[in-house]
Each structure stands twice: as structure tokens, then as C-alpha cells.
Design a protein around this motif. Structure first.
Motif, PDB file in Angstrom:
ATOM      1  N   PHE A  79       0.615  -1.129   0.111  1.00  0.00           N
ATOM      2  CA  PHE A  79       0.004  -0.103  -0.161  1.00  0.00           C
ATOM      3  C   PHE A  79       0.824   1.232  -0.103  1.00  0.00           C
ATOM      4  N   GLU A  80       1.698   1.468  -1.010  1.00  0.00           N
ATOM      5  CA  GLU A  80       2.475   2.665  -1.299  1.00  0.00           C
ATOM      6  C   GLU A  80       1.846   3.537  -2.367  1.00  0.00           C
ATOM      7  N   VAL A 109       8.130  14.130  -6.795  1.00  0.00           N
ATOM      8  CA  VAL A 109       7.177  13.085  -6.933  1.00  0.00           C
ATOM      9  C   VAL A 109       7.826  11.756  -6.233  1.00  0.00           C
ATOM     10  N   GLY A 110       6.835  10.937  -5.572  1.00  0.00           N
ATOM     11  CA  GLY A 110       7.359   9.811  -4.863  1.00  0.00           C
ATOM     12  C   GLY A 110       6.353   8.983  -4.424  1.00  0.00           C
ATOM     13  N   ARG A 111       6.732   7.952  -3.165  1.00  0.00           N
ATOM     14  CA  ARG A 111       5.912   7.034  -2.939  1.00  0.00           C
ATOM     15  C   ARG A 111       5.644   7.456  -1.389  1.00  0.00           C
ATOM     16  N   ALA A 112       4.530   7.317  -0.821  1.00  0.00           N
ATOM     17  CA  ALA A 112       4.176   7.278   0.776  1.00  0.00           C
ATOM     18  C   ALA A 112       3.594   5.800   0.915  1.00  0.00           C
ATOM     19  N   ARG A 113       4.284   5.311   2.066  1.00  0.00           N
ATOM     20  CA  ARG A 113       3.335   4.090   2.494  1.00  0.00           C
ATOM     21  C   ARG A 113       2.399   4.561   3.707  1.00  0.00           C
ATOM     22  N   VAL A 114       1.323   3.791   3.566  1.00  0.00           N
ATOM     23  CA  VAL A 114       0.186   4.132   4.394  1.00  0.00           C
ATOM     24  C   VAL A 114      -0.093   2.855   5.417  1.00  0.00           C
ATOM     25  N   GLN A 115      -0.360   3.080   6.584  1.00  0.00           N
ATOM     26  CA  GLN A 115      -0.823   1.922   7.629  1.00  0.00           C
ATOM     27  C   GLN A 115      -1.883   2.312   8.274  1.00  0.00           C
ATOM     28  N   VAL A 146       8.204   7.759   3.250  1.00  0.00           N
ATOM     29  CA  VAL A 146       8.157   8.339   2.086  1.00  0.00           C
ATOM     30  C   VAL A 146       9.356   8.029   1.438  1.00  0.00           C
ATOM     31  N   ASP A 147       9.499   7.945   0.034  1.00  0.00           N
ATOM     32  CA  ASP A 147      10.371   7.685  -0.999  1.00  0.00           C
ATOM     33  C   ASP A 147      10.162   8.502  -1.998  1.00  0.00           C
TER      34      ASP A 147
END
Length: 457
Positions: A79-80, A109-115, A146-147
Motif C-alpha cells: 500500500f504505497e 514525486v514519490g511514494r508514501a507508505r500508508v498503515q 516516504v520515498d
């Protein structure tokens, strides 16, 4: 020439919680992450949490299952969620965890991981709980990591090394989007644009909710413009929203040009609708003289939804005159008669009506009404008869009203017309509304949404 300090910053990502590309998992990994399976390393600073929105009645009452018989093949591992932001990366001197509440002047721009949640859920538990009408307990969402993939400069004032790396950032973004589109039945990208007075994580979390209830189809991107979490920042946020329109236009152009997307849909909320409307109008002016079909071939913009829109009505009229409606396949404007935030905005702006407010009886000019009847590219929806439309201050009904959320998801995920979605006209008005038997109409939609569906006797 003197440049803003944020433009002169070294091309680096957020101050903490950076990570390399994640390994892929299936749909089980994405949905369990949303509903409470993974515990990832957090960052310093206070974490923003957001409870998972109530299940839309399309699912909890009508019985539609967005995941079908199979576990969804989610395109974002663990779930990124993808994001794009114009915010400055947070430093050790900032209170924020990832990006600061100030302009960065560069599109990152990037990816964020959600928990979410604290318990270990099985897939069947996760699906049942998320679709339940009366959900037991709360399920807080938060961003754990975040990446940043790169910077898309789009500015002659950016450092040379940043401009030189733009092609690489665009290529990486396109690669990820195309990989995830290949895993999805829907070849669509959804972009969520937030309102004023929120931090970076807010649009990421709201976008994650929407994507969950879309069944993890397509690719969801949160666009986080640099709003300020303070009521006193209203006017500065409006100026920042106008400035951010170019960044949104840049993102939409890159998605259309570099990826295999078939349609790009946009949901703008509150003050965020200002930059959505302005960005679309900029595209319209670029394509002055082109037909709507020619514009779509280049831009691929499908459904655009404006919710709780804090745009001046006359300003919107000017945008329409400049060709805004020639850009998306369809524009839907949601309005409310009990939106306290827009009521305050109208008062502050000297009584000028806001786009997201219901036209009072006799207030709509005859010319406006005639135009609404003549176009098939613009829909006005009055939510004042929807369940829970006035929850809280009545401004976030697209999340808090199970009826409004259902209509938003049907428009975004299925592209249905207002009549096909179960809405009715308000008397002789060109405005659409929610009828008393709305849930029954949702149930009647199921054969269309689910091939081979047979109603229970």
C-alpha cells in the motif's frame, strides 16, 4: 537574480524515512496495510492520523463489493501510494515529518507508505470490516514512510543539477505508473487535490481511502500543494493555490505524455478546486482552436469532480468562457445548502457566491440556467438531500456522507451519468439531487456493475 531560498536548496528528499523501492506483493498486502496488518518504522515528529471514512452505501447497503470474488491485485506494493508535491522538504528545524508547510517551487514525486489499525487482520476480516455499515471501533490511517523518486523542475530558476535530472525522474514515475496500470483492469489514473489548512499527509490519507473503495483499480496519486495548517492562513493559501495550478498542469501533462494511461480523473476539494479549475483553464488556452476530441487525444482527461468548491461563481463563468469545459470529458460540481466553511468564505469575500453553494431560489441568472440546460459536459449536483450531508460543518460530505461518497465513486470509477447513478432533477431545475429512494436505486444498479449479477429472491 535573487531566488527564493527554497529554490536554492540542494536537490534532496525529505529529512527522514527515505527508503528504496519496495518489493511487490499482491492485493492482500495492499488491503491489509490499509486495514491494519503492517507495522513499519515511523519518523520523528507527531504523526497525522485519519479514521477510515464510513463505507459508502453503494457497498454497505446496496451490497456492491468492489473487490469481487478475488483478492484485488493492487498495483502499489504494501500500500504505497504515489504523491506529487510542491512543498519544501522538512529539515531538522521543522516540526513536520516529511514535507514542510511552505512552498518548495519544485514539483517532487514519490511514494508514501500508508498503515492503518493495530490488529493483524485476515483478508476476509479486512474486507468485511471496511464494507460494514456500522463499523465497530476506529481504524486510524497514517503515513509511515516516504520515498522521493525525483524532482520535475519545470523552472528556469531551479539549480542546474536538478534540471539535468528531470528526465530521469519522469522516466521513473512513468515506469511505476505503467507497471501498476498493467496490473489493473482499469487503465485510469486518479488524482486527488486537497483543500486549505492541511499538512502533507492529509491528501495522501484521503486518497488512500478513495483508492480502497475503488477496489485498488487504476493508479491513485495525491497532489499535495503547500497549504498551511492555520485558519489565519486562508488568504495566503488562496494565493498559493493559484501558484500551484501550474504544478498540477505539469503533472497532468506528464501523465498523459509519458504513460500508458487511458483516462486521467481529478477530484478537487475546497480551496483545491481553485488550482484544478485554473489548471484546466490553462490547458484550454494552450489548446485554443482545438476541438474537445483533439484536446482529449493529447490530455486524456476524463471525469473532473469539484467538491465544496471555494471558487467565485463569476470566476468560474470566466473559466467556462475560456474553454474549460472542452478539456475534461465531463465536469461535475457538487453543491450544498449547509456548507458552513463556504458560508464563512462568502461572508469574507463580500457576499460573492461560491461555486460549491446551492443557488437559492431566484438567485440563478436566467442565462446561467439556459446554459446548464444546453450543455452535456457540466453537471451540478445538490447534496442537500443526501444522508449525513451536513455532518460536522457540512464541508467534507464527499467523505462523511455514505450517499455522496457513493455518487463520487460511481462517477470516478464507472463514468456513469447522473441519471444512471440514481440521481433526479430538482423540480424543473437543471440541478440534480438525491431522491428519497436513493439506496434502492443503487441496488438496481448492481446488474450493470457486476456482470452476471442475480438479485436474491
Amino acid at each position: 537574480m535573487h531566488l527564493d531560498r527554497s529554490t536554492e536548496r540542494k536537490a534532496a528528499g525529505p529529512r527522514s524515512c527515505r527508503r528504496g523501492p519496495a518489493t511487490g506483493r499482491g492485493g492482500r498486502g495492499a488491503t491489509l496495510a490499509l486495514l491494519g496488518a503492517f507495522a513499519l518504522a515511523g519518523c520523528s515528529g507527531p504523526a497525522l492520523t485519519l479514521d477510515l471514512m464510513p463505507a459508502p452505501d453503494l457497498y454497505s447497503e446496496a451490497g456492491y463489493d468492489p473487490f469481487g470474488e478475488q483478492e484485488p491485485q493492487a498495483s502499489l506494493p504494501d500500500f504505497e501510494l504515489l504523491y506529487a508535491t510542491l512543498r519544501d522538504p522538512a529539515t531538522e528545524d521543522d516540526d513536520e515529518r516529511f514535507y514542510a508547510n511552505r512552498r518548495g517551487n519544485l514539483l517532487r514525486v514519490g511514494r508514501a507508505r500508508v498503515q492503518a489499525g493495530e490488529e493483524d487482520f485476515s483478508w476476509e476480516q479486512a474486507r468485511r470490516v471496511s464494507l460494514a455499515k456500522n463499523r465497530p471501533g476506529s481504524y486510524p490511517l497514517n503515513v509511515t514512510e516516504v520515498d522521493e523518486l525525483g524532482i520535475i523542475a519545470s523552472s528556469v530558476f531551479a539549480p542546474a543539477e536538478v534540471r539535468a535530472a528531470e528526465a530521469e525522474a519522469r522516466e521513473e514515475l512513468a515506469r511505476i505508473v505503467d507497471e501498476r496500470l498493467a496490473q489493473s483492469h482499469a487503465k485510469d489514473v486518479y488524482v486527488y487535490v486537497h483543500g486549505y489548512k492541511v499538512v502533507f499527509e492529509n491528501p495522501v490519507l484521503v486518497a488512500s481511502e478513495l483508492w480502497h473503495f475503488l477496489g485498488y483499480e487504476g493508479v491513485m496519486i495525491a497532489f499535495s500543494w503547500p497549504s498551511t495548517p492555520s485558519k489565519l492562513a486562508y488568504f495566503s493559501d488562496l494565493e498559493t493555490a493559484a501558484m500551484s495550478a501550474r504544478g498540477l498542469r505539469r503533472l497532468l501533462s506528464i501523465l498523459a505524455e509519458d504513460t500508458q494511461v487511458e483516462r486521467i480523473h481529478v477530484l478537487g476539494y475546497s480551496a483545491g478546486t481553485r488550482l484544478v479549475a485554473e489548471g484546466l483553464t490553462q490547458i484550454a488556452l494552450i489548446h485554443r482552436g482545438d476541438t474537445p476530441e483533439q484536446v482529449f487525444a493529447r490530455r486524456k482527461l476524463g471525469q473532473v469532480l469539484l467538491v465544496g468548491s471555494d471558487v467565485d461563481r463569476q470566476t468560474m463563468g470566466a473559466y467556462v468562457e475560456d474553454g474549460l469545459l472542452d478539456v475534461p470529458s465531463h465536469l461535475t460540481v457538487y453543491m450544498s445548502g449547509s456548507d458552513e466553511a463556504l458560508g464563512l468564505s462568502r461572508w469574507v469575500m463580500g457576499g460573492r457566491g461560491r461555486l460549491g453553494q446551492v443557488w437559492e431560489e431566484g438567485e440563478m441568472p436566467a442565462e446561467t440556467e439556459a446554459f446548464l440546460r444546453s450543455t452535456d459536459r457540466l453537471t451540478l449536483v445538490d447534496v442537500s438531500d443526501a444522508e449525513e450531508f451536513d455532518a460536522g460543518n457540512g464541508h467534507s460530505y464527499f467523505r462523511r456522507s455514505p450517499w455522496c461518497a457513493s455518487d463520487v465513486l460511481l462517477a470516478l470509477g464507472h463514468g456513469l451519468s447522473p441519471a444512471e447513478r440514481g440521481l433526479d432533477h430538482v423540480g424543473d431545475s437543471p440541478v440534480w439531487s438525491f431522491p428519497p429512494d436513493y439506496v434502492e436505486r443503487l441496488q438496481a444498479l448492481l446488474p450493470r456493475l457486476v456482470p452476471g449479477y442475480v438479485a436474491a429472491p
